[in-house]
Design a protein around this motif. Sequence first.
Motif, PDB file in Angstrom:
ATOM      1  N   TYR A  34       0.820  -1.221   0.000  1.00 30.56           N
ATOM      2  CA  TYR A  34       0.000   0.000   0.000  1.00 30.56           C
ATOM      3  C   TYR A  34       0.854   1.270   0.000  1.00 30.56           C
ATOM      4  CZ  TYR A  34      -3.951  -3.059   0.522  1.00 30.56           C
ATOM      5  OH  TYR A  34      -4.889  -4.026   0.289  1.00 30.56           O
ATOM      6  N   GLU A  35       2.064   1.153  -0.494  1.00 31.30           N
ATOM      7  CA  GLU A  35       2.892   2.351  -0.638  1.00 31.30           C
ATOM      8  C   GLU A  35       2.399   3.227  -1.787  1.00 31.30           C
ATOM      9  OE1 GLU A  35       6.930   1.106  -0.999  1.00 31.30           O
ATOM     10  OE2 GLU A  35       7.152   0.695   1.151  1.00 31.30           O
ATOM     11  N   ARG A  36       1.813   2.622  -2.834  1.00 30.23           N
ATOM     12  CA  ARG A  36       1.299   3.390  -3.974  1.00 30.23           C
ATOM     13  C   ARG A  36       0.021   4.133  -3.570  1.00 30.23           C
ATOM     14  NH1 ARG A  36       1.148  -1.030  -8.831  1.00 30.23           N
ATOM     15  NH2 ARG A  36       3.054  -2.165  -8.286  1.00 30.23           N
ATOM     16  N   LYS A  37      -0.042   5.376  -3.956  1.00 32.37           N
ATOM     17  CA  LYS A  37      -1.204   6.203  -3.611  1.00 32.37           C
ATOM     18  C   LYS A  37      -2.493   5.621  -4.177  1.00 32.37           C
ATOM     19  CE  LYS A  37      -2.915  10.967  -3.726  1.00 32.37           C
ATOM     20  NZ  LYS A  37      -2.647  12.352  -4.202  1.00 32.37           N
ATOM     21  N   GLY A  38      -2.426   5.108  -5.413  1.00 33.36           N
ATOM     22  CA  GLY A  38      -3.616   4.546  -6.041  1.00 33.36           C
ATOM     23  C   GLY A  38      -4.186   3.374  -5.259  1.00 33.36           C
ATOM     24  N   ARG A  39      -3.313   2.549  -4.736  1.00 34.22           N
ATOM     25  CA  ARG A  39      -3.783   1.407  -3.946  1.00 34.22           C
ATOM     26  C   ARG A  39      -4.399   1.863  -2.625  1.00 34.22           C
ATOM     27  NH1 ARG A  39       0.271  -3.793  -4.600  1.00 34.22           N
ATOM     28  NH2 ARG A  39      -0.022  -4.066  -6.867  1.00 34.22           N
ATOM     29  N   ALA A  77      -8.193   1.064  -1.487  1.00 34.33           N
ATOM     30  CA  ALA A  77      -8.512   0.431  -0.202  1.00 34.33           C
ATOM     31  C   ALA A  77      -9.469   1.297   0.609  1.00 34.33           C
ATOM     32  CB  ALA A  77      -7.228   0.173   0.579  1.00 34.33           C
ATOM     33  N   ASN A  78      -9.238   2.588   0.601  1.00 34.58           N
ATOM     34  CA  ASN A  78     -10.118   3.493   1.349  1.00 34.58           C
ATOM     35  C   ASN A  78     -11.526   3.536   0.756  1.00 34.58           C
ATOM     36  OD1 ASN A  78      -8.322   4.310   3.380  1.00 34.58           O
ATOM     37  ND2 ASN A  78      -7.337   5.792   2.011  1.00 34.58           N
ATOM     38  N   LEU A  79     -11.617   3.422  -0.564  1.00 36.74           N
ATOM     39  CA  LEU A  79     -12.924   3.424  -1.228  1.00 36.74           C
ATOM     40  C   LEU A  79     -13.777   2.242  -0.770  1.00 36.74           C
ATOM     41  CD1 LEU A  79     -14.723   4.727  -3.450  1.00 36.74           C
ATOM     42  CD2 LEU A  79     -13.596   3.203  -5.088  1.00 36.74           C
ATOM     43  N   ASP A 120       3.609  -9.693  12.126  1.00 34.39           N
ATOM     44  CA  ASP A 120       3.384  -8.371  12.714  1.00 34.39           C
ATOM     45  C   ASP A 120       4.113  -7.303  11.908  1.00 34.39           C
ATOM     46  OD1 ASP A 120       1.862  -9.500  14.709  1.00 34.39           O
ATOM     47  OD2 ASP A 120       3.415  -9.384  16.249  1.00 34.39           O
ATOM     48  N   ALA A 121       5.260  -7.672  11.338  1.00 34.47           N
ATOM     49  CA  ALA A 121       6.030  -6.709  10.548  1.00 34.47           C
ATOM     50  C   ALA A 121       5.242  -6.265   9.316  1.00 34.47           C
ATOM     51  CB  ALA A 121       7.369  -7.322  10.139  1.00 34.47           C
ATOM     52  N   VAL A 122       4.596  -7.201   8.618  1.00 36.18           N
ATOM     53  CA  VAL A 122       3.782  -6.854   7.460  1.00 36.18           C
ATOM     54  C   VAL A 122       2.537  -6.089   7.904  1.00 36.18           C
ATOM     55  CG1 VAL A 122       2.403  -7.795   5.552  1.00 36.18           C
ATOM     56  CG2 VAL A 122       4.649  -8.757   6.059  1.00 36.18           C
ATOM     57  N   ARG A 123       1.929  -6.529   8.985  1.00 34.87           N
ATOM     58  CA  ARG A 123       0.766  -5.804   9.525  1.00 34.87           C
ATOM     59  C   ARG A 123       1.110  -4.355   9.839  1.00 34.87           C
ATOM     60  NH1 ARG A 123      -0.123  -6.959  15.613  1.00 34.87           N
ATOM     61  NH2 ARG A 123       1.712  -5.580  15.550  1.00 34.87           N
ATOM     62  N   ASP A 124       2.229  -4.138  10.500  1.00 34.91           N
ATOM     63  CA  ASP A 124       2.604  -2.779  10.886  1.00 34.91           C
ATOM     64  C   ASP A 124       2.931  -1.921   9.676  1.00 34.91           C
ATOM     65  OD1 ASP A 124       2.193  -3.543  13.485  1.00 34.91           O
ATOM     66  OD2 ASP A 124       4.317  -3.786  13.969  1.00 34.91           O
ATOM     67  N   ASP A 125       3.489  -2.527   8.637  1.00 32.11           N
ATOM     68  CA  ASP A 125       3.743  -1.810   7.387  1.00 32.11           C
ATOM     69  C   ASP A 125       2.424  -1.319   6.789  1.00 32.11           C
ATOM     70  OD1 ASP A 125       5.457  -1.161   4.933  1.00 32.11           O
ATOM     71  OD2 ASP A 125       4.027  -2.584   4.076  1.00 32.11           O
ATOM     72  N   MET A 126       1.400  -2.165   6.804  1.00 38.47           N
ATOM     73  CA  MET A 126       0.092  -1.756   6.267  1.00 38.47           C
ATOM     74  C   MET A 126      -0.560  -0.712   7.152  1.00 38.47           C
ATOM     75  SD  MET A 126      -1.626  -5.176   4.600  1.00 38.47           S
ATOM     76  CE  MET A 126      -1.625  -6.173   6.089  1.00 38.47           C
ATOM     77  N   ARG A 127      -0.451  -0.868   8.453  1.00 42.83           N
ATOM     78  CA  ARG A 127      -1.033   0.129   9.363  1.00 42.83           C
ATOM     79  C   ARG A 127      -0.387   1.497   9.163  1.00 42.83           C
ATOM     80  NH1 ARG A 127      -1.697  -3.082  15.198  1.00 42.83           N
ATOM     81  NH2 ARG A 127      -3.556  -4.281  14.612  1.00 42.83           N
ATOM     82  N   LEU A 163      -1.846   2.840   5.833  1.00 49.07           N
ATOM     83  CA  LEU A 163      -3.277   3.131   5.955  1.00 49.07           C
ATOM     84  C   LEU A 163      -3.549   3.673   7.353  1.00 49.07           C
ATOM     85  CD1 LEU A 163      -4.534  -0.125   4.185  1.00 49.07           C
ATOM     86  CD2 LEU A 163      -4.475   2.183   3.200  1.00 49.07           C
ATOM     87  N   ALA A 164      -2.928   4.798   7.635  1.00 46.10           N
ATOM     88  CA  ALA A 164      -2.904   5.332   8.998  1.00 46.10           C
ATOM     89  C   ALA A 164      -4.286   5.718   9.517  1.00 46.10           C
ATOM     90  CB  ALA A 164      -1.973   6.541   9.057  1.00 46.10           C
ATOM     91  N   GLN A 165      -5.245   5.969   8.623  1.00 46.41           N
ATOM     92  CA  GLN A 165      -6.587   6.367   9.051  1.00 46.41           C
ATOM     93  C   GLN A 165      -7.466   5.173   9.412  1.00 46.41           C
ATOM     94  OE1 GLN A 165      -6.978   9.667   9.440  1.00 46.41           O
ATOM     95  NE2 GLN A 165      -4.870   9.743   8.674  1.00 46.41           N
TER      96      GLN A 165
END
Length: 376
Positions: free
Chosen positions: A122-127, A131-133, A145-152, A155-157
Amino acid sequence: MTSRSELRVLQFCHGYDGPFLDCARQYANLFQGSGYKVTTVFLTGAADAQVAAGCASDEVLFLEFSSKAVRGLKLGAIAALRKIAAQRNFSFCIAHRFKPIYVALLGTGLPVIGVHHAFGDYERKGRRLFANLFRKRLSLLGVSDAVRDDMRHCLAQWPAERIQTLYNRIDVEALQASLVPRDEARRALGLDEQAWVVGNVGRLHPDKDQATLLRGFAEALPGLPAGARLAILGKGRLEAKLKAQAVELGIAGHVDFLGQVVDARRYFQAFDVFALSSDHEPFGMVLLEAMVAGVPVLATACGGAREVVEGVGVLFALRDAAQLAQGLQHMAGLDAQQRAACAQHMLLRLRQRFSDQAVREAFWQLPHVRALVAEA
């Protein structure tokens, strides 16, 4: 057409290459004894009866799209999945990796649990916008947990409970039953039956950082048992460069580049130690395989590998050849009793955290899974 009263779940996978067939099995296994029937759909890859048999699913379907066909908008895939969903009363979908998540959200109205097996999805803005949509229908799982924290972080909101961890797991008993005994495994791999052997399995790729492993082994060699060897199983674009590095380090006579070995995990008892020098491994399935074989493990202290190894093996800092060398020398000093205790400790860790049963129990306690079941 299935009964509307039947509980069904859709598992949607990109393909079945590499580790992803077992990944499909792992997730289908979550529903064992649950009352849900599992339909597993593969986006790419030819129909294959052996693959279907290995999925642990009630139904397996192959869409057989080419890699080229699932670039861009993926309209064909969306239409195909929409048709499948219309004919079955699915409660929700588990989709692995971003493309299947995208197709599942656009092709069905189902709640989707998206499983991510890598960093940076989810580093790309489009993705992130996508996801937010679909935030109301989408929840996410990381394989560590490392992958989870990267996504969190990306997708900070999002509420933290919508992005959780579900570890990869292994069928301990099935793999133990398939292991080739030490002497036979060494003969099969062409390894010296008397040597003290460090094993490494993975693509010869910068992500796996075998360059640090070679440096660490070279530094450790004077303190290792006489005739110690490093066996590297795998192929990739760095093969020539790594072989040249072994020559430069003066250890070429101690390093065996064995190439691609089919079902390599069956041969892990050939090793006295298993070393993984990867750069930010999302999880490190190969570590579980070494632990099942009872082989002491060393791994880089970053990414998901830390979560697997911490407390049962040796961790070293990323690209720190000196620490890796110290770890190898420590492992070389273990006596038979210490190795047996290490193997028992690893087996306990596997059963408590990385077995099918342990992860199945964890899955049904996840907040978004509990919510989906309540709505079914």
